[in-house]
Structure formats: C-alpha cells, structure tokens
Design an enzyme around this catalytic site. Structure first.
Site, PDB file in Angstrom:
ATOM      1  N   TYR A 108      -2.308   5.434  -4.221  1.00 43.97           N
ATOM      2  CA  TYR A 108      -3.330   6.436  -3.925  1.00 43.97           C
ATOM      3  C   TYR A 108      -2.870   7.724  -4.599  1.00 43.97           C
ATOM      4  CZ  TYR A 108      -5.907   3.901  -0.251  1.00 43.97           C
ATOM      5  OH  TYR A 108      -6.686   3.023   0.441  1.00 43.97           O
TER       6      TYR A 108
ATOM      7  N   THR B  19      -6.067   2.387  -6.775  1.00 41.43           N
ATOM      8  CA  THR B  19      -7.298   2.275  -5.987  1.00 41.43           C
ATOM      9  C   THR B  19      -8.234   3.416  -6.343  1.00 41.43           C
ATOM     10  OG1 THR B  19      -6.181   1.102  -4.225  1.00 41.43           O
ATOM     11  CG2 THR B  19      -8.251   2.197  -3.646  1.00 41.43           C
TER      12      THR B  19
ATOM     13  N   SER C  21       0.824  -1.220   0.000  1.00 45.72           N
ATOM     14  CA  SER C  21       0.000   0.000   0.000  1.00 45.72           C
ATOM     15  C   SER C  21       0.856   1.267   0.000  1.00 45.72           C
ATOM     16  CB  SER C  21      -0.888   0.002   1.251  1.00 45.72           C
ATOM     17  OG  SER C  21      -1.429   1.284   1.473  1.00 45.72           O
TER      18      SER C  21
ATOM     19  N   LYS D 146      -8.599  -1.040  -8.929  1.00 47.18           N
ATOM     20  CA  LYS D 146      -9.207  -1.668  -7.740  1.00 47.18           C
ATOM     21  C   LYS D 146     -10.349  -0.808  -7.207  1.00 47.18           C
ATOM     22  CE  LYS D 146      -7.886  -3.100  -3.019  1.00 47.18           C
ATOM     23  NZ  LYS D 146      -8.420  -2.081  -2.116  1.00 47.18           N
TER      24      LYS D 146
ATOM     25  N   HIS E 130     -13.745  -2.026  -0.955  1.00 51.56           N
ATOM     26  CA  HIS E 130     -12.725  -1.631   0.017  1.00 51.56           C
ATOM     27  C   HIS E 130     -12.967  -2.318   1.377  1.00 51.56           C
ATOM     28  CE1 HIS E 130      -9.453   1.500   0.001  1.00 51.56           C
ATOM     29  NE2 HIS E 130      -9.442   1.194   1.280  1.00 51.56           N
TER      30      HIS E 130
HETATM   31  C1  FNR Z   1      -7.591  -1.810   3.565  1.00 54.23           C
HETATM   32  N1  FNR Z   1      -7.791  -1.656   2.197  1.00 54.23           N
HETATM   33  C2  FNR Z   1      -6.928  -0.841   1.479  1.00 54.23           C
HETATM   34  N2  FNR Z   1      -7.020  -0.771   0.122  1.00 54.23           N
HETATM   35  C3  FNR Z   1      -6.155  -0.023  -0.606  1.00 54.23           C
HETATM   36  O1  FNR Z   1      -6.262   0.009  -1.816  1.00 54.23           O
HETATM   37  N3  FNR Z   1      -5.173   0.674   0.025  1.00 54.23           N
HETATM   38  C4  FNR Z   1      -5.010   0.667   1.380  1.00 54.23           C
HETATM   39  O2  FNR Z   1      -4.094   1.291   1.923  1.00 54.23           O
HETATM   40  C5  FNR Z   1      -5.937  -0.092   2.147  1.00 54.23           C
HETATM   41  N4  FNR Z   1      -5.847  -0.133   3.516  1.00 54.23           N
HETATM   42  C6  FNR Z   1      -6.616  -1.030   4.223  1.00 54.23           C
HETATM   43  C7  FNR Z   1      -6.390  -1.202   5.584  1.00 54.23           C
HETATM   44  C8  FNR Z   1      -7.095  -2.161   6.293  1.00 54.23           C
HETATM   45  C9  FNR Z   1      -6.829  -2.348   7.755  1.00 54.23           C
HETATM   46  C10 FNR Z   1      -8.063  -2.956   5.643  1.00 54.23           C
HETATM   47  C11 FNR Z   1      -8.841  -4.018   6.385  1.00 54.23           C
HETATM   48  C12 FNR Z   1      -8.314  -2.763   4.297  1.00 54.23           C
HETATM   49  C13 FNR Z   1      -8.773  -2.504   1.492  1.00 54.23           C
HETATM   50  C14 FNR Z   1      -8.149  -3.845   1.102  1.00 54.23           C
HETATM   51  O3  FNR Z   1      -7.206  -3.691   0.082  1.00 54.23           O
HETATM   52  C15 FNR Z   1      -9.209  -4.843   0.607  1.00 54.23           C
HETATM   53  O4  FNR Z   1      -9.992  -4.236  -0.391  1.00 54.23           O
HETATM   54  C16 FNR Z   1     -10.108  -5.374   1.724  1.00 54.23           C
HETATM   55  O5  FNR Z   1      -9.382  -5.545   2.908  1.00 54.23           O
HETATM   56  C17 FNR Z   1     -10.731  -6.695   1.320  1.00 54.23           C
HETATM   57  O6  FNR Z   1     -11.611  -7.151   2.276  1.00 54.23           O
HETATM   58  P1  FNR Z   1     -11.231  -8.227   3.434  1.00 54.23           P
HETATM   59  O7  FNR Z   1     -10.385  -9.303   2.803  1.00 54.23           O
HETATM   60  O8  FNR Z   1     -10.483  -7.459   4.475  1.00 54.23           O
HETATM   61  O9  FNR Z   1     -12.559  -8.686   3.886  1.00 54.23           O
END
Ligand code: FNR
Length: 386
Positions: A132, A158, A109, A254, A278
């Site tokens: 981002y 994203t 990330s 994404k 997300h």
């Molecule tokens: C995320 N997600 C996320 N997505 C992204 O594109 N950049 C990011 O920095 C983050 N940060 C982030 C932090 C935390 C703690 C979580 C739980 C999620 C979203 C992530 O990439 C993904 O889409 C989801 O986590 C998928 O769902 P599940 O597997 O957590 O249920």
C-alpha cells in the site's frame, strides 16, 4: 468437529464465526455499502455451466502450472489480507507455511500483524509482498527495501485502495487492533477463550510491519480513520515507474476491473495483473470479478498474465476462471476462515478442499491436464462474454 468432517469452505466459515471475536469475523465477512458487489463475486460463478464429458481416460491428472514463472501445484495463490494475525495468533506465519508446504504462493499484506521479517524468518519458500502506498514516500521506500532484503519474489501493488470504501460493520464495531476493553468487547471476548489464550501466547499482537513509522501504530485507535490519514489518495499511473525502479523485480498490479486500466497496466510494465474489486470491499456496484474478466482477457490476455480474485469458494470456481482465461486465482476469505477455525491445518484444509473440487471437476469435463483446458469445457451462453 475433527478436520476429516470439514468438507467445504462453508464448514470452515461456520467454525470461524464461532471462534473469532465478533469485530474480526465481521471485518472479513463483509463488503462495502449494500454488499451487492461482494455477493455478486460469488453468485456470478453459479450460472456458468460445465459440459459433462464421459468415457475418456481420467487417470493421472495434473493441475500444475506456473504463475510468473513459478511452479504452482494449482493456479491458486493466497491474497493479501490485513490483520491476518488477529484471525489466529501468528496467522501470517501459519498461512505462509501452509502455502509453502502445499506449493502455492503466499502474499503478505502491508497491514499485517507479523512483519515481513517475522514471515521470512519462519519460512523457507519466497513469498510475495503487497504494497500500500502511503503519503510518506520514505516509508514506502523502506517497505520495498525490507521486502527485497527478505527476498520476496514479487511485489503486488494494490491499486484500488487509495481511499477506503465504507464498511458499515467496521464502523459499528469500532474496529481496533488490539480490541479496546469496552464492555461489549469484554463480554464478547469472554466467549472466545481459545482465541484469547493463543493471542496472549504470542508477542505479535499489533501491526509489526508498520510499527515505528507512525506513532499511533502500536495501538491503532480506529483502523479506518488511520488508513484514511496515511494512505496516499494522490497515487497515480505516474508513480508506477518510480515504484518499479525502487523494487527492480516482478511487479503485479492488483485491483484492475476495467479493460482500459488493464491496457494502462500493461503499458506501465505490469508483469501480471489481478482482476479484482477488493472482494467487494471498495466500490460497491462495480461488476463482479468473473463478469469483468472476459473483456480484460480480450484486451490484454496475450500481453500479460491475467489473474483473478473475488468470490472463489469452490474448486469449480477456479476451473471456471481458468476456462475463461485467468492463468491464476487468489483467495482471501476462504483461507481466513480456515486459519481462524484450525490455524495452519485449517488453511491446508481449505487448499485441499479447493484442490479436490477442481481436480474432480476437471476430470468430469473430460480432461487430465489443466494445460489443455479452455473455454470449450463450458456450455455456450452460460458464461459472461467480453
Ligand atoms: C482484503 N483484501 C486486501 N487486499 C490488499 O491488497 N491488501 C489488504 O491488506 C487486504 N486486506 C483484506 C482484508 C480482508 C479481511 C479481506 C476479506 C480482503 C482483498 C483481498 O486481497 C482479495 O482481493 C479479496 O479478499 C478476494 O475476495 P475473496 O476471496 O475474499 O472473496
């Protein structure tokens, strides 16, 4: 408990809850507003039923496939998660190493504690970088340049976080990196000695990816207000061509949840898309990812690789997503629980659990090779349709 006693992702979640400072555990284990979409992501897998088939040869099975031309041990990758290095010291490096050894892609990330360079120096397999887009476009260009220099093999843009959804727990906890020494935090940290000692033992305790670009990044006062200030709410489809140009490699978009956006992503040259809300952290009330998948497959499944994340907690969920047309899946929270619980070994354990569940389930549906698995393995009427 010893790792051999850990048989489910839920086991890892329970241990992570005990080991992590409250503000970081709750940062992961939460969705936005009423958390309806967050809960639906996992819950909507449950009603989908498999057809049990018997007396077929089940020896020598394979879950191997490709994601963007890259060989993977199973149709799974690690999703980008911010603050990963707060779940365990050097968390991004440990997770990337676990993926490399296991044979699936790791996505780093933008909001990481370890930097792109930290991960590149401590791994050998190429990883993916999630971008981002910030208001400062020079900053974005620099991140892309650094990802290229680190030989990242795909860029994950994203698309669903130009503005931040509201997560009540983060506001109530006053989420900061590193945590502020308030009385409540100190009392909580006193019960998380193992976490604290490991954290003291690393130099990577703040946002190294973005350090140097904003004065307040070394000690982010409040995470969400900072993000709201820096992320670009004007980002639009018109920016994709420029980002593609700067990057020059494979581009994954994404955060697609609607078939019309899926078509736009294809028109704008996405090499793959991730059907995602997300993890239920942005628009609460949006459909779960698995509900949204079939219409997107129908719209663009023959034109681009369609992947999915959100709510995957077992290998059966991956098999169901595959059967409905997702050529790859991602996990966020499940690997974070493993990381917080046991470091690199915990991430590996999470991957093994998912692998074994998917492998056995596939066999019970009468298949030995994932490449032959279609929606025929599902009971008609039990799964969402376009
Ligand atoms: C995320 N997600 C996320 N997505 C992204 O594109 N950049 C990011 O920095 C983050 N940060 C982030 C932090 C935390 C703690 C979580 C739980 C999620 C979203 C992530 O990439 C993904 O889409 C989801 O986590 C998928 O769902 P599940 O597997 O957590 O249920």
């Amino acid at each position: 408990p010893p790792l051999s006693q850990i048989t489910t992702i839920e086991d890892l979640r329970q241990i992570a809850r005990r080991k992590l400072p409250k503000m970081f555990y709750e940062y992961a284990d939460t969705g936005s507003w009423t958390q309806t979409t967050y809960h639906a992501n996992a819950a909507d897998f449950a009603p989908i039923q498999f057809r049990q088939r018997v007396l077929v040869d089940m020896e020598n099975r394979s879950l191997k496939t490709q994601m963007l031309g890259q060989e993977v041990k199973m149709p799974l990758a690690i999703a980008p998660t911010g603050l990963t290095g707060m779940f365990h010291a050097d968390g991004e490096i440990l997770a990337a190493r676990a993926c490399e050894k296991f044979g699936i892609p790791y996505t780093l990330s933008t909001m990481s504690i370890c930097s792109i360079e930290d991960v590149a120096e401590n791994t050998t397999a190429p990883f993916w970088f999630q971008l981002y887009v910030m208001r400062d476009r020079e900053f974005m260009a620099d991140l892309i340049r650094r990802a290229k220099a680190a030989q990242c093999s795909a860029l994950v843009l994203t698309a669903d976080l130009q503005i931040v959804g509201q997560r009540h727990r983060d506001i109530k906890n006053g989420l900061t990196v590193p945590p502020r020494p308030t009385l409540a935090n100190l009392i909580n940290l006193a019960t998380k000695i193992e976490w604290g000692l490991k954290m003291l033992n690393t130099r990577r305790r703040t946002f190294r990816n973005i350090a140097g670009h904003a004065k307040d990044v070394t000690n982010l006062s409040e995470l969400m207000p900072w993000v709201a200030k820096q992320f670009d709410p004007k980002l639009s489809w018109d920016d994709i061509a420029h980002i593609k140009d700067l990057w020059g490699g494979k581009l994954i978009i994404k955060g697609i949840l609607d078939p019309e956006d899926a078509e736009k992503a294809v028109q704008h040259g996405a090499d793959a898309i991730i059907v995602s809300n997300h993890g239920g952290r942005q628009l609460d009330g949006a459909p779960s990812s698995i509900r949204a998948l079939p219409a997107i497959i129908q719209a663009v499944g023959s034109q681009t690789e369609v992947w999915l994340d959100g709510g995957i907690r077992t290998g059966q969920d991956i098999l169901k997503a595959w059967a409905l047309g997702a050529r790859g899946t991602f996990i966020g929270r499940p690997y974070l629980y493993g990381l917080a619980a046991y470091g690199e070994a915990g991430v590996t354990r999470a991957l093994e659990i998912l692998y074994n569940e998917m492998d056995l389930s596939m066999a019970f549906t009468g298949h030995r090779d994932i490449q032959n698995v279609t929606r025929e393995i599902l009971v008609k009427g039990s799964y969402p349709e376009a």
